[in-house]
Design an enzyme around this catalytic site. Structure first.
Site, PDB file in Angstrom:
ATOM      1  N   TYR A 157     -32.120  14.517 -28.709  1.00 29.91           N
ATOM      2  CA  TYR A 157     -31.903  13.110 -28.372  1.00 29.91           C
ATOM      3  C   TYR A 157     -33.115  12.605 -27.600  1.00 29.91           C
ATOM      4  O   TYR A 157     -33.813  13.384 -26.917  1.00 29.91           O
ATOM      5  CB  TYR A 157     -30.615  12.947 -27.555  1.00 29.91           C
ATOM      6  CG  TYR A 157     -29.391  13.034 -28.433  1.00 29.91           C
ATOM      7  CD1 TYR A 157     -28.780  11.889 -28.902  1.00 29.91           C
ATOM      8  CD2 TYR A 157     -28.893  14.265 -28.844  1.00 29.91           C
ATOM      9  CE1 TYR A 157     -27.679  11.953 -29.754  1.00 29.91           C
ATOM     10  CE2 TYR A 157     -27.802  14.348 -29.682  1.00 29.91           C
ATOM     11  CZ  TYR A 157     -27.196  13.196 -30.133  1.00 29.91           C
ATOM     12  OH  TYR A 157     -26.130  13.268 -30.979  1.00 29.91           O
ATOM     13  N   TYR A 193     -27.893  20.246 -34.568  1.00 27.83           N
ATOM     14  CA  TYR A 193     -28.701  20.552 -33.381  1.00 27.83           C
ATOM     15  C   TYR A 193     -27.936  21.460 -32.415  1.00 27.83           C
ATOM     16  O   TYR A 193     -26.710  21.454 -32.401  1.00 27.83           O
ATOM     17  CB  TYR A 193     -29.127  19.262 -32.666  1.00 27.83           C
ATOM     18  CG  TYR A 193     -28.004  18.442 -32.072  1.00 27.83           C
ATOM     19  CD1 TYR A 193     -27.482  18.733 -30.806  1.00 27.83           C
ATOM     20  CD2 TYR A 193     -27.456  17.364 -32.760  1.00 27.83           C
ATOM     21  CE1 TYR A 193     -26.462  17.978 -30.258  1.00 27.83           C
ATOM     22  CE2 TYR A 193     -26.431  16.598 -32.209  1.00 27.83           C
ATOM     23  CZ  TYR A 193     -25.937  16.911 -30.959  1.00 27.83           C
ATOM     24  OH  TYR A 193     -24.921  16.169 -30.417  1.00 27.83           O
ATOM     25  N   ARG A 214     -24.151  21.961 -33.292  1.00 28.13           N
ATOM     26  CA  ARG A 214     -23.299  20.859 -33.723  1.00 28.13           C
ATOM     27  C   ARG A 214     -23.763  20.405 -35.102  1.00 28.13           C
ATOM     28  O   ARG A 214     -24.971  20.303 -35.346  1.00 28.13           O
ATOM     29  CB  ARG A 214     -23.421  19.669 -32.761  1.00 28.13           C
ATOM     30  CG  ARG A 214     -22.975  19.958 -31.328  1.00 28.13           C
ATOM     31  CD  ARG A 214     -22.305  18.741 -30.750  1.00 28.13           C
ATOM     32  NE  ARG A 214     -21.123  18.425 -31.539  1.00 28.13           N
ATOM     33  CZ  ARG A 214     -20.619  17.202 -31.702  1.00 28.13           C
ATOM     34  NH1 ARG A 214     -21.210  16.179 -31.132  1.00 28.13           N
ATOM     35  NH2 ARG A 214     -19.535  17.002 -32.434  1.00 28.13           N
ATOM     36  N   HIS A 217     -24.738  14.394 -37.208  1.00 30.22           N
ATOM     37  CA  HIS A 217     -23.825  13.252 -37.094  1.00 30.22           C
ATOM     38  C   HIS A 217     -24.545  12.069 -36.461  1.00 30.22           C
ATOM     39  O   HIS A 217     -25.581  12.222 -35.827  1.00 30.22           O
ATOM     40  CB  HIS A 217     -22.610  13.619 -36.226  1.00 30.22           C
ATOM     41  CG  HIS A 217     -22.996  14.102 -34.858  1.00 30.22           C
ATOM     42  ND1 HIS A 217     -23.224  15.429 -34.585  1.00 30.22           N
ATOM     43  CD2 HIS A 217     -23.226  13.450 -33.692  1.00 30.22           C
ATOM     44  CE1 HIS A 217     -23.564  15.573 -33.317  1.00 30.22           C
ATOM     45  NE2 HIS A 217     -23.586  14.380 -32.751  1.00 30.22           N
ATOM     46  N   HIS A 219     -23.476   8.972 -33.746  1.00 33.13           N
ATOM     47  CA  HIS A 219     -22.431   8.492 -32.831  1.00 33.13           C
ATOM     48  C   HIS A 219     -22.261   6.984 -32.983  1.00 33.13           C
ATOM     49  O   HIS A 219     -23.250   6.249 -33.117  1.00 33.13           O
ATOM     50  CB  HIS A 219     -22.836   8.726 -31.371  1.00 33.13           C
ATOM     51  CG  HIS A 219     -22.906  10.161 -30.965  1.00 33.13           C
ATOM     52  ND1 HIS A 219     -21.940  10.755 -30.179  1.00 33.13           N
ATOM     53  CD2 HIS A 219     -23.831  11.117 -31.208  1.00 33.13           C
ATOM     54  CE1 HIS A 219     -22.283  12.015 -29.947  1.00 33.13           C
ATOM     55  NE2 HIS A 219     -23.423  12.260 -30.564  1.00 33.13           N
TER      56      HIS A 219
HETATM   57 FE   FE2 Z   1     -24.393  14.147 -30.815  1.00 32.40          FE
END
Ligand code: FE2
Length: 303
Positions: A157, A193, A214, A217, A219
């Site tokens: 991120y 990730y 994970r 995706h 969000h």
């Molecule tokens: Fe996420």
């Protein structure tokens, strides 16, 4: 001097909350003490283990910064976040399914015009996202703010990058639905990730031989007045971690097939020379109320 055996001790601590003015706080404290005491009794917790737990929680707090939330991560990997989600969303009645907020709802979500590229400064396979926000009957909801955020194609991120302080957000923005409930934007295809493994939560994941991954995706947080705030992800079909998400956040209805496209004209009429992906996912809102969370730094400033 009162002396208690281990069962009497629990009763004594519970009764110590007798004068708590707020009945909900009283109830929560009593139940918390019951569960904690039961855990200690069932496990015969040693002093060393108790000390480890205190130290672990201390380090979890110390790892938190204005852009990093190790406690949300802890809640996520222990399944607590999804359990809170489950007990609060038992009946969806056709509304879009919910999932974890996660620890990366940080910083400022700047309003952007429809069609904007929220990852213009990043490398990666390009993706066009188109969506519509409606009520349960399909009536479009106009003027609704929708926050979006996702990882880059290396699995980070923006807030995890040193460049965040100087260059600001990327792969995160706010869109407002048009008169037909629609919004659309450009970005890159996110990848699966690992959650951060350089803190106590990651240490626990590795020590217990779990993987930290994970599935890929995007969000979304949709906050329409008169409707329950919708906190969710759209997962990318085919990801190899869909069956073993480290935070237990996957629901079948949230998995979307992403079309691989090579035509030159994108849905908003603009042309492109390179291949691209198309994500189409609509959100159905459930009537109700509720407070949407704020991005972490904004929440800290309000405190
Ligand atoms: Fe996420």
């Amino acid at each position: 001097m009162p002396q208690f055996n281990d069962t009497e001790l629990t009763a004594a601590v519970i009764s110590s909350f007798e004068e708590t003015p707020d009945p909900r706080v009283k109830f929560l404290m009593e139940e918390l003490v019951k569960s904690l005491h039961d855990f200690v009794r069932r496990t015969d917790l040693s002093f060393e283990e108790w000390d480890y737990a205190i130290n672990f929680l201390t380090r979890t707090g110390q790892k938190c910064t204005p852009t990093r939330q190790e406690f949300i991560l802890l809640s996520d990997v222990l399944g607590v976040s999804m359990l809170v989600d489950a007990v609060n969303h038992r009946e969806r009645e056709g509304a879009t399914e919910t999932t974890v907020l996660g620890p990366f709802y940080v910083g400022e979500h700047k309003p952007m015009p429809h069609g904007a590229d929220i990852s213009a400064n990043l490398s990666g396979e390009r993706m066009f996202v188109q969506s519509r926000v409606t009520d349960l009957e399909g009536k479009p909801l106009a003027g609704v703010p929708v926050d979006v955020w996702h990882a880059d194609d290396e699995g980070y991120y923006d807030s995890q990058r040193p460049s965040y302080a100087t260059e600001g957000p990327s792969s995160r923005a706010r869109f407002v639905t048009d008169a037909d409930g629609r919004f659309f934007f450009r970005t890159i295809l996110p990848c699966s990730y690992p959650i951060p493994t350089d803190g106590p939560v990651g240490e626990m994941i590795l020590q217990t031989r779990r993987h930290p991954m994970r599935p890929a995706h995007v969000h979304f947080l949709v906050d329409a007045p008169g409707y329950q705030p919708l906190i969710t992800h759209v997962f990318i079909e085919g990801d190899k971690y869909l069956d073993s998400d480290v935070v237990f956040g996957v629901k079948d209805d949230l998995i979307s097939s992403i079309e691989r496209r090579s035509d030159k004209v994108m849905p908003d009429g603009q042309t492109t020379a390179e291949p691209w992906h198309l994500m189409t996912y609509d959100f159905r809102m459930k009537p109700g109320a509720g407070m949407a969370p704020k991005p972490m730094m904004a929440a800290a400033e309000d405190a």
